[in-house]
Design a protein around this motif. Structure first.
Motif, PDB file in Angstrom:
ATOM      1  N   LEU A  18     -12.474-124.775  64.960  1.00  0.00           N
ATOM      2  CA  LEU A  18     -11.507-124.146  65.865  1.00  0.00           C
ATOM      3  C   LEU A  18     -11.228-122.700  65.465  1.00  0.00           C
ATOM      4  CD1 LEU A  18      -9.550-124.540  68.264  1.00  0.00           C
ATOM      5  CD2 LEU A  18      -7.813-125.216  66.598  1.00  0.00           C
ATOM      6  N   ILE A  19     -11.211-122.440  64.172  1.00  0.00           N
ATOM      7  CA  ILE A  19     -10.939-121.100  63.651  1.00  0.00           C
ATOM      8  C   ILE A  19     -12.234-120.496  63.106  1.00  0.00           C
ATOM      9  CG2 ILE A  19      -9.590-119.720  62.026  1.00  0.00           C
ATOM     10  CD1 ILE A  19      -7.923-121.061  64.193  1.00  0.00           C
ATOM     11  N   LYS A  20     -12.510-119.255  63.488  1.00  0.00           N
ATOM     12  CA  LYS A  20     -13.743-118.593  63.065  1.00  0.00           C
ATOM     13  C   LYS A  20     -13.862-118.504  61.543  1.00  0.00           C
ATOM     14  CE  LYS A  20     -14.034-115.371  66.997  1.00  0.00           C
ATOM     15  NZ  LYS A  20     -13.906-113.930  67.352  1.00  0.00           N
ATOM     16  N   VAL A  21     -15.089-118.555  61.076  1.00  0.00           N
ATOM     17  CA  VAL A  21     -15.385-118.446  59.656  1.00  0.00           C
ATOM     18  C   VAL A  21     -14.889-117.123  59.083  1.00  0.00           C
ATOM     19  CG1 VAL A  21     -17.274-118.184  58.001  1.00  0.00           C
ATOM     20  CG2 VAL A  21     -17.356-120.024  59.686  1.00  0.00           C
ATOM     21  N   ASN A  22     -15.102-116.012  59.807  1.00  0.00           N
ATOM     22  CA  ASN A  22     -14.704-114.707  59.263  1.00  0.00           C
ATOM     23  C   ASN A  22     -13.190-114.567  59.143  1.00  0.00           C
ATOM     24  OD1 ASN A  22     -14.917-114.466  62.293  1.00  0.00           O
ATOM     25  ND2 ASN A  22     -14.022-112.464  61.859  1.00  0.00           N
ATOM     26  N   ILE A  23     -12.445-115.294  59.966  1.00  0.00           N
ATOM     27  CA  ILE A  23     -10.979-115.288  59.874  1.00  0.00           C
ATOM     28  C   ILE A  23     -10.550-115.970  58.584  1.00  0.00           C
ATOM     29  CG2 ILE A  23      -8.855-116.174  60.910  1.00  0.00           C
ATOM     30  CD1 ILE A  23     -10.106-113.852  62.454  1.00  0.00           C
ATOM     31  N   ILE A  24     -11.177-117.093  58.288  1.00  0.00           N
ATOM     32  CA  ILE A  24     -10.865-117.826  57.061  1.00  0.00           C
ATOM     33  C   ILE A  24     -11.240-116.995  55.841  1.00  0.00           C
ATOM     34  CG2 ILE A  24     -11.389-119.917  55.724  1.00  0.00           C
ATOM     35  CD1 ILE A  24     -12.025-121.200  58.528  1.00  0.00           C
ATOM     36  N   GLU A  25     -12.386-116.333  55.914  1.00  0.00           N
ATOM     37  CA  GLU A  25     -12.827-115.504  54.792  1.00  0.00           C
ATOM     38  C   GLU A  25     -11.878-114.335  54.552  1.00  0.00           C
ATOM     39  OE1 GLU A  25     -16.792-114.590  55.977  1.00  0.00           O
ATOM     40  OE2 GLU A  25     -17.637-116.443  55.157  1.00  0.00           O
ATOM     41  N   GLU A  26     -11.378-113.734  55.634  1.00  0.00           N
ATOM     42  CA  GLU A  26     -10.433-112.632  55.476  1.00  0.00           C
ATOM     43  C   GLU A  26      -9.121-113.133  54.881  1.00  0.00           C
ATOM     44  OE1 GLU A  26      -8.256-109.231  58.236  1.00  0.00           O
ATOM     45  OE2 GLU A  26     -10.325-109.803  58.659  1.00  0.00           O
ATOM     46  N   ALA A  27      -8.681-114.312  55.309  1.00  0.00           N
ATOM     47  CA  ALA A  27      -7.458-114.891  54.758  1.00  0.00           C
ATOM     48  C   ALA A  27      -7.609-115.181  53.271  1.00  0.00           C
ATOM     49  CB  ALA A  27      -7.104-116.169  55.511  1.00  0.00           C
ATOM     50  N   ASN A  28      -8.823-115.506  52.868  1.00  0.00           N
ATOM     51  CA  ASN A  28      -9.083-115.817  51.461  1.00  0.00           C
ATOM     52  C   ASN A  28      -9.036-114.584  50.559  1.00  0.00           C
ATOM     53  OD1 ASN A  28      -9.489-118.574  50.654  1.00  0.00           O
ATOM     54  ND2 ASN A  28     -11.248-118.653  52.039  1.00  0.00           N
ATOM     55  N   ILE A  29      -9.165-113.398  51.168  1.00  0.00           N
ATOM     56  CA  ILE A  29      -9.165-112.177  50.355  1.00  0.00           C
ATOM     57  C   ILE A  29      -7.852-112.018  49.599  1.00  0.00           C
ATOM     58  CG2 ILE A  29      -9.148-109.650  50.470  1.00  0.00           C
ATOM     59  CD1 ILE A  29     -11.212-109.852  52.729  1.00  0.00           C
ATOM     60  N   LEU A  30      -6.726-112.234  50.300  1.00  0.00           N
ATOM     61  CA  LEU A  30      -5.420-112.099  49.650  1.00  0.00           C
ATOM     62  C   LEU A  30      -5.299-113.065  48.478  1.00  0.00           C
ATOM     63  CD1 LEU A  30      -1.962-111.561  51.171  1.00  0.00           C
ATOM     64  CD2 LEU A  30      -2.277-113.568  49.739  1.00  0.00           C
ATOM     65  N   ARG A  31      -5.659-114.319  48.712  1.00  0.00           N
ATOM     66  CA  ARG A  31      -5.565-115.312  47.639  1.00  0.00           C
ATOM     67  C   ARG A  31      -6.476-114.952  46.476  1.00  0.00           C
ATOM     68  NH1 ARG A  31      -6.340-121.590  48.892  1.00  0.00           N
ATOM     69  NH2 ARG A  31      -8.296-120.896  49.834  1.00  0.00           N
ATOM     70  N   SER A  32      -7.706-114.572  46.785  1.00  0.00           N
ATOM     71  CA  SER A  32      -8.663-114.243  45.733  1.00  0.00           C
ATOM     72  C   SER A  32      -8.207-113.034  44.918  1.00  0.00           C
ATOM     73  CB  SER A  32     -10.036-113.979  46.342  1.00  0.00           C
ATOM     74  OG  SER A  32     -10.556-115.152  46.940  1.00  0.00           O
ATOM     75  N   ASN A  33      -7.628-112.046  45.588  1.00  0.00           N
ATOM     76  CA  ASN A  33      -7.142-110.863  44.876  1.00  0.00           C
ATOM     77  C   ASN A  33      -6.016-111.209  43.916  1.00  0.00           C
ATOM     78  OD1 ASN A  33      -8.967-109.164  46.109  1.00  0.00           O
ATOM     79  ND2 ASN A  33      -7.551-108.434  47.676  1.00  0.00           N
ATOM     80  N   ILE A  34      -5.087-112.044  44.365  1.00  0.00           N
ATOM     81  CA  ILE A  34      -3.958-112.424  43.506  1.00  0.00           C
ATOM     82  C   ILE A  34      -4.428-113.300  42.351  1.00  0.00           C
ATOM     83  CG2 ILE A  34      -1.791-113.728  43.399  1.00  0.00           C
ATOM     84  CD1 ILE A  34      -1.190-112.719  46.218  1.00  0.00           C
ATOM     85  N   LEU A  35      -5.348-114.218  42.644  1.00  0.00           N
ATOM     86  CA  LEU A  35      -5.852-115.116  41.600  1.00  0.00           C
ATOM     87  C   LEU A  35      -6.900-114.445  40.713  1.00  0.00           C
ATOM     88  CD1 LEU A  35      -6.209-118.521  43.500  1.00  0.00           C
ATOM     89  CD2 LEU A  35      -4.336-117.734  42.044  1.00  0.00           C
ATOM     90  N   GLN A  36      -7.272-113.223  41.085  1.00  0.00           N
ATOM     91  CA  GLN A  36      -8.243-112.442  40.317  1.00  0.00           C
ATOM     92  C   GLN A  36      -9.579-113.186  40.181  1.00  0.00           C
ATOM     93  OE1 GLN A  36      -6.447-111.060  36.605  1.00  0.00           O
ATOM     94  NE2 GLN A  36      -4.453-110.856  37.615  1.00  0.00           N
ATOM     95  N   LYS A  37     -10.060-113.665  41.334  1.00  0.00           N
ATOM     96  CA  LYS A  37     -11.320-114.390  41.381  1.00  0.00           C
ATOM     97  C   LYS A  37     -12.164-113.882  42.537  1.00  0.00           C
ATOM     98  CE  LYS A  37     -11.385-118.594  43.192  1.00  0.00           C
ATOM     99  NZ  LYS A  37     -11.942-118.410  44.545  1.00  0.00           N
ATOM    100  N   ALA A  38     -13.439-114.215  42.492  1.00  0.00           N
ATOM    101  CA  ALA A  38     -14.336-113.831  43.577  1.00  0.00           C
ATOM    102  C   ALA A  38     -14.033-114.658  44.821  1.00  0.00           C
ATOM    103  CB  ALA A  38     -15.785-114.038  43.145  1.00  0.00           C
ATOM    104  N   LEU A  39     -14.417-114.138  45.975  1.00  0.00           N
ATOM    105  CA  LEU A  39     -14.263-114.894  47.208  1.00  0.00           C
ATOM    106  C   LEU A  39     -15.116-116.160  47.155  1.00  0.00           C
ATOM    107  CD1 LEU A  39     -14.385-112.023  49.840  1.00  0.00           C
ATOM    108  CD2 LEU A  39     -12.441-113.521  49.391  1.00  0.00           C
TER     109      LEU A  39
END
Length: 235
Positions: A18-39
């Motif tokens: 239902l939700i595009k892959v690129n939308i999920i990937e963009e949402a993951n950027i914030l989490r990955s940046n805070i957790l200091q990990k790769a996407l």
């Protein structure tokens, strides 16, 4: 809303379907940046349990919160409970994901949905089907995104996860949904989505625009590359 066991239901997976892959990937950027990990890699996306495990490891590394710790917790209904460090780690990780998903929903609006899928879901509703979501994503993330993005489709049933995740409830959610009506079709982008809805009378539709894990085409009844192809399947 009144339903009966005679209701026809079309089941739709959330993330990647239902939700595009690129939308999920963009949402993951914030989490990955805070957790200091790769996407997350495509392989990790196809294996949610492994993805949760990796995120917990980074939360523990950053916060020092051990997975075996016991945390006193108060629920929204003001009741008290005790959560494990692992459950809190999941909650922290998905809180970060929730923020990212809400931001993308606000930023992109209706375009978080693959082109043409909204129109197909509206068509399916007009054919007197009920629409349902069963997902490993938190319920409040699903419901919140649909409202923030002003998606003009009413989902009759939404079965997602609690904030702490870690509950293997999707099979029970399918059983609960079956008490609401007859699940005629199930749309999913990876094998696990399709496997959980392998029930009598349900046709499985593999959508190729998501995060496949492998084996979906052989397992499913139909394979589509664009939402418009649903017109020849769901009538």
């Amino acid at each position: 809303m009144t339903t009966s066991k005679k209701s026809k239901i079309v089941l739709v997976d959330f993330a990647g379907t239902l939700i595009k892959v690129n939308i999920i990937e963009e949402a993951n950027i914030l989490r990955s940046n805070i957790l200091q990990k790769a996407l997350p890699t495509k392989k990790e996306h196809a294996n949610p349990e492994k993805l949760y495990e990796i995120n917990r490891e980074f939360v523990e590394k950053l916060t020092g919160l051990d997975s075996n710790t016991k945390i006193r917790y108060r629920n929204n209904n003001l009741s008290f409970t005790e959560l494990s460090g692992k459950e809190i780690q999941n909650q922290i990780s998905t809180n970060l994901f929730q923020i990212g998903m809400y931001i993308t929903a606000n930023k992109y609006g209706k375009s978080i949905i693959p082109e043409g899928l909204i129109e197909q879901l509206q068509r399916i509703k007009h054919l007197d089907y009920k629409l349902a979501i069963v997902s490993g994503v938190r319920t409040d993330i699903i419901s919140g995104m649909l409202q923030i993005a002003k998606i003009p489709v009413e989902f009759d049933f939404i079965y997602g996860q609690p904030p702490t995740l870690g509950i293997e409830n999707q099979e029970s959610d399918i059983k609960e949904l079956m008490t609401k009506g007859s699940i005629k079709y199930s749309l999913g982008d990876k094998l696990s989505d399709l496997e959980r809805s392998k029930i009598k009378g349900c046709k499985l539709i593999f959508v190729k625009w998501g995060h496949p894990s492998g084996g979906e085409e052989k397992f499913s009844d139909y394979t589509i590359t664009h939402p418009k192809e649903l017109e020849r399947i769901i009538k």
